[in-house]
Design a protein around this motif. Structure first.
Motif, short mmCIF file in Angstrom:
data_model
loop_
_atom_site.label_atom_id
_atom_site.label_comp_id
_atom_site.label_asym_id
_atom_site.label_seq_id
_atom_site.Cartn_x
_atom_site.Cartn_y
_atom_site.Cartn_z
N GLY A 166 0.81 -1.20 0.00
CA GLY A 166 0.00 0.00 0.00
C GLY A 166 0.84 1.26 0.00
O GLY A 166 2.08 1.22 0.05
N PRO A 167 0.19 2.41 -0.08
CA PRO A 167 0.91 3.69 -0.11
C PRO A 167 1.59 3.98 1.21
O PRO A 167 1.28 3.37 2.23
CB PRO A 167 -0.19 4.70 -0.40
CG PRO A 167 -1.43 4.07 0.15
CD PRO A 167 -1.27 2.59 -0.09
N VAL A 168 2.54 4.91 1.18
CA VAL A 168 3.23 5.34 2.39
C VAL A 168 3.07 6.85 2.53
O VAL A 168 3.00 7.57 1.54
CB VAL A 168 4.72 4.95 2.36
CG1 VAL A 168 4.87 3.43 2.35
CG2 VAL A 168 5.43 5.58 1.17
N ALA A 169 3.02 7.30 3.77
CA ALA A 169 2.89 8.74 4.04
C ALA A 169 4.23 9.39 4.33
O ALA A 169 4.34 10.62 4.32
CB ALA A 169 1.94 8.95 5.21
N ALA A 170 5.25 8.58 4.61
CA ALA A 170 6.58 9.10 4.92
C ALA A 170 7.61 8.06 4.55
O ALA A 170 7.35 6.85 4.59
CB ALA A 170 6.69 9.45 6.40
N LEU A 171 8.82 8.51 4.22
CA LEU A 171 9.87 7.57 3.84
C LEU A 171 10.30 6.69 5.00
O LEU A 171 10.86 5.61 4.78
CB LEU A 171 11.07 8.35 3.29
CG LEU A 171 10.85 9.08 1.96
CD1 LEU A 171 12.12 9.81 1.54
CD2 LEU A 171 10.41 8.11 0.87
N THR A 172 10.04 7.13 6.22
CA THR A 172 10.39 6.30 7.38
C THR A 172 9.58 5.01 7.43
O THR A 172 9.95 4.07 8.14
CB THR A 172 10.17 7.10 8.68
OG1 THR A 172 8.83 7.62 8.69
CG2 THR A 172 11.15 8.26 8.78
N GLU A 173 8.50 4.94 6.67
CA GLU A 173 7.68 3.72 6.63
C GLU A 173 8.23 2.68 5.67
O GLU A 173 7.73 1.55 5.61
CB GLU A 173 6.25 4.07 6.20
CG GLU A 173 5.54 5.06 7.13
CD GLU A 173 4.17 5.45 6.59
OE1 GLU A 173 3.61 4.68 5.78
OE2 GLU A 173 3.66 6.51 6.97
N VAL A 174 9.27 3.03 4.92
CA VAL A 174 9.80 2.15 3.88
C VAL A 174 11.08 1.49 4.38
O VAL A 174 11.98 2.16 4.90
CB VAL A 174 10.09 2.95 2.59
CG1 VAL A 174 10.65 2.02 1.52
CG2 VAL A 174 8.84 3.64 2.10
N GLU A 175 11.15 0.18 4.21
CA GLU A 175 12.35 -0.56 4.57
C GLU A 175 12.96 -1.16 3.31
O GLU A 175 12.42 -2.11 2.74
CB GLU A 175 12.02 -1.66 5.58
CG GLU A 175 11.55 -1.14 6.93
CD GLU A 175 11.33 -2.27 7.93
OE1 GLU A 175 11.67 -3.43 7.60
OE2 GLU A 175 10.82 -1.98 9.01
N ALA A 176 14.07 -0.59 2.86
CA ALA A 176 14.75 -1.08 1.66
C ALA A 176 16.13 -0.44 1.61
O ALA A 176 16.38 0.60 2.23
CB ALA A 176 13.95 -0.74 0.41
N ASP A 177 17.02 -1.07 0.84
CA ASP A 177 18.35 -0.50 0.68
C ASP A 177 18.30 0.83 -0.08
O ASP A 177 19.06 1.75 0.21
CB ASP A 177 19.25 -1.48 -0.08
CG ASP A 177 19.48 -2.76 0.70
OD1 ASP A 177 19.68 -2.68 1.92
OD2 ASP A 177 19.44 -3.85 0.07
N SER A 300 22.06 9.34 -0.06
CA SER A 300 22.67 8.03 -0.23
C SER A 300 21.66 6.89 -0.26
O SER A 300 22.00 5.76 -0.63
CB SER A 300 23.68 7.77 0.89
OG SER A 300 23.03 7.80 2.15
N HIS A 301 20.43 7.18 0.09
CA HIS A 301 19.40 6.15 0.23
C HIS A 301 18.20 6.38 -0.68
O HIS A 301 17.42 5.47 -0.93
CB HIS A 301 18.95 6.14 1.71
CG HIS A 301 17.82 5.21 2.02
ND1 HIS A 301 17.92 3.84 1.96
CD2 HIS A 301 16.55 5.47 2.43
CE1 HIS A 301 16.76 3.30 2.31
NE2 HIS A 301 15.91 4.27 2.59
N THR A 302 18.08 7.61 -1.23
CA THR A 302 16.84 8.02 -1.87
C THR A 302 17.09 8.63 -3.24
O THR A 302 17.99 9.46 -3.41
CB THR A 302 16.11 9.06 -1.00
OG1 THR A 302 16.07 8.61 0.35
CG2 THR A 302 14.70 9.29 -1.51
N LEU A 303 16.26 8.22 -4.21
CA LEU A 303 16.26 8.80 -5.54
C LEU A 303 14.87 9.32 -5.84
O LEU A 303 13.89 8.93 -5.20
CB LEU A 303 16.68 7.77 -6.59
CG LEU A 303 18.04 7.10 -6.43
CD1 LEU A 303 17.87 5.77 -5.70
CD2 LEU A 303 18.70 6.85 -7.78
N VAL A 304 14.78 10.18 -6.86
CA VAL A 304 13.48 10.71 -7.26
C VAL A 304 13.33 10.60 -8.77
O VAL A 304 14.31 10.75 -9.52
CB VAL A 304 13.31 12.18 -6.81
CG1 VAL A 304 14.35 13.09 -7.46
CG2 VAL A 304 11.90 12.69 -7.13
N ALA A 305 12.12 10.31 -9.21
CA ALA A 305 11.76 10.31 -10.63
C ALA A 305 10.36 10.90 -10.72
O ALA A 305 9.37 10.19 -10.62
CB ALA A 305 11.81 8.90 -11.21
#
Length: 334
Positions: A166-177, A300-305
């Motif tokens: 599902g969707p996330v409201a903040a990047l802190t909710e995401v667990e990934a490299d 170092s952890h985040t990209l945008v498109a």
């Protein structure tokens, strides 16, 4: 052990990135809502020549590079029928419109990308209104069924074992490299300060009926007394678009926009007046101040498109390749 990637956004950009990463061996989690976004309300034109304008040299360059990728591999794994046209014809209704077309054609030629001018447009497309003569052909451009592409990309992702969340409201909710923000107009909610804003655009779907003139075989783009309109073939009819104006997050099609699109479409191709008005919808394009997409590393952890504006489908292959290259660099560095 495979590295993990989270992609936030399930439109054509997010799906294209997820598929490319999965093909590269990443374990991919795709976070998206069930709501249909801008990718569902689109014409599906892959048209860097016919959408070009002086001053947009960088966008033309990106569009041409991405169109090449559509022709050389991006369609692999997708049904052949997602392509609905393999040429664009750009025409003018009056003298002022014809002058604008010459401006674009001269600019494209100066950039080293000439198009084929014509003063007999109705010989190319007989369904055009009488009196329309001037135009140019962009023979390498394509059009795709936007909804079929989204569905096909999603199906390909599933075959590649992309997982859905599902969707996330903040990047802190995401667990990934690594995380890619690819959720269009909502990108600034995850990374405040990203200069992406919604721009509304109405799109119509006209359905062919028995006894009507046939669907055109190519994309028809026109300038009608200064306004732009496009007619994009579909197996069952034509997509007509698109208005463009700022109106917050309003997605209700309004009478003025629908009326202008119908008037302009019928001014270009009168036979469309006999088609069924099957759908009127509005979407929100994610626009940036300079009209260029934001495809880069944020940390170092985040990209945008994000911020692809009216060119999301056209630029999807280029975007997926650009993100893939950034991810490869990160793997090498770590």
């Amino acid at each position: 052990m495979a590295r993990t990637l989270a992609v936030v956004g399930g439109g054509v950009i997010g799906l294209s990135i997820a598929r490319r990463a999965a093909l590269d061996g990443w374990t991919v989690q795709l976070h998206c809502t069930r709501e249909r976004g801008a990718s569902w309300v689109a014409g599906g034109m892959l048209a860097p020549h016919s959408e070009g304008w002086p001053g947009e040299e960088r966008l033309l360059q990106l569009g041409l590079e991405s169109l090449r990728l559509w022709h050389t591999g991006f369609l692999d794994g997708l049904p052949a029928e997602v392509v609905t046209a393999r040429e664009s014809l750009v025409v003018a209704v009056d003298r002022a419109d014809a002058a604008d077309l010459r401006t674009v054609a001269d600019w494209l030629a100066a950039q080293g990308h000439p198009v084929e001018p014509t003063t007999a447009a109705r010989e190319v497309e007989p369904l055009l209104a009488q009196g329309i003569r001037h135009g140019f052909r962009a023979t390498t451009e394509l059009a795709v069924d936007n909804r079929a592409v989204v569905d096909a990309l999603a199906a390909h992702c599933e075959r590649l074992s992309v997982r859905w969340s599902g969707p996330v409201a903040a990047l802190t909710e995401v667990e990934a490299d690594e995380v890619v923000i690819a959720n269009g107009i909502d990108a600034p909610t995850l990374w405040p300060g990203l200069p992406v804003r919604p721009v509304k655009g109405e799109v119509l779907r006209l359905r062919w009926r028995k006894g009507c003139m046939p669907v055109p075989q190519r994309v028809i783009r026109a300038r009608v007394h200064g306004r732009q309109v496009y007619l994009v073939p579909r197996p069952d009819g034509v997509v007509v678009g698109a208005t463009q104006y700022e109106h917050g997050r309003d997605t209700a099609p309004v009478v003025t926009g629908v009326r202008d699109l119908l008037d302009d479409a019928c001014a270009v191709m009168p036979a469309l007046g006999e088609y069924e008005l099957a759908e009127a919808a509005a979407g929100l394009r994610p626009m940036t101040p300079d009209g260029l997409p934001i495809v880069e590393r944020l940390d170092s952890h985040t990209l945008v498109a994000a911020g692809h504006g009216r060119n999301g489908f056209l630029l999807a292959p280029w975007t997926a390749e650009r993100i893939a290259a950034e991810l490869e660099v990160s793997v090498g560095a770590k």
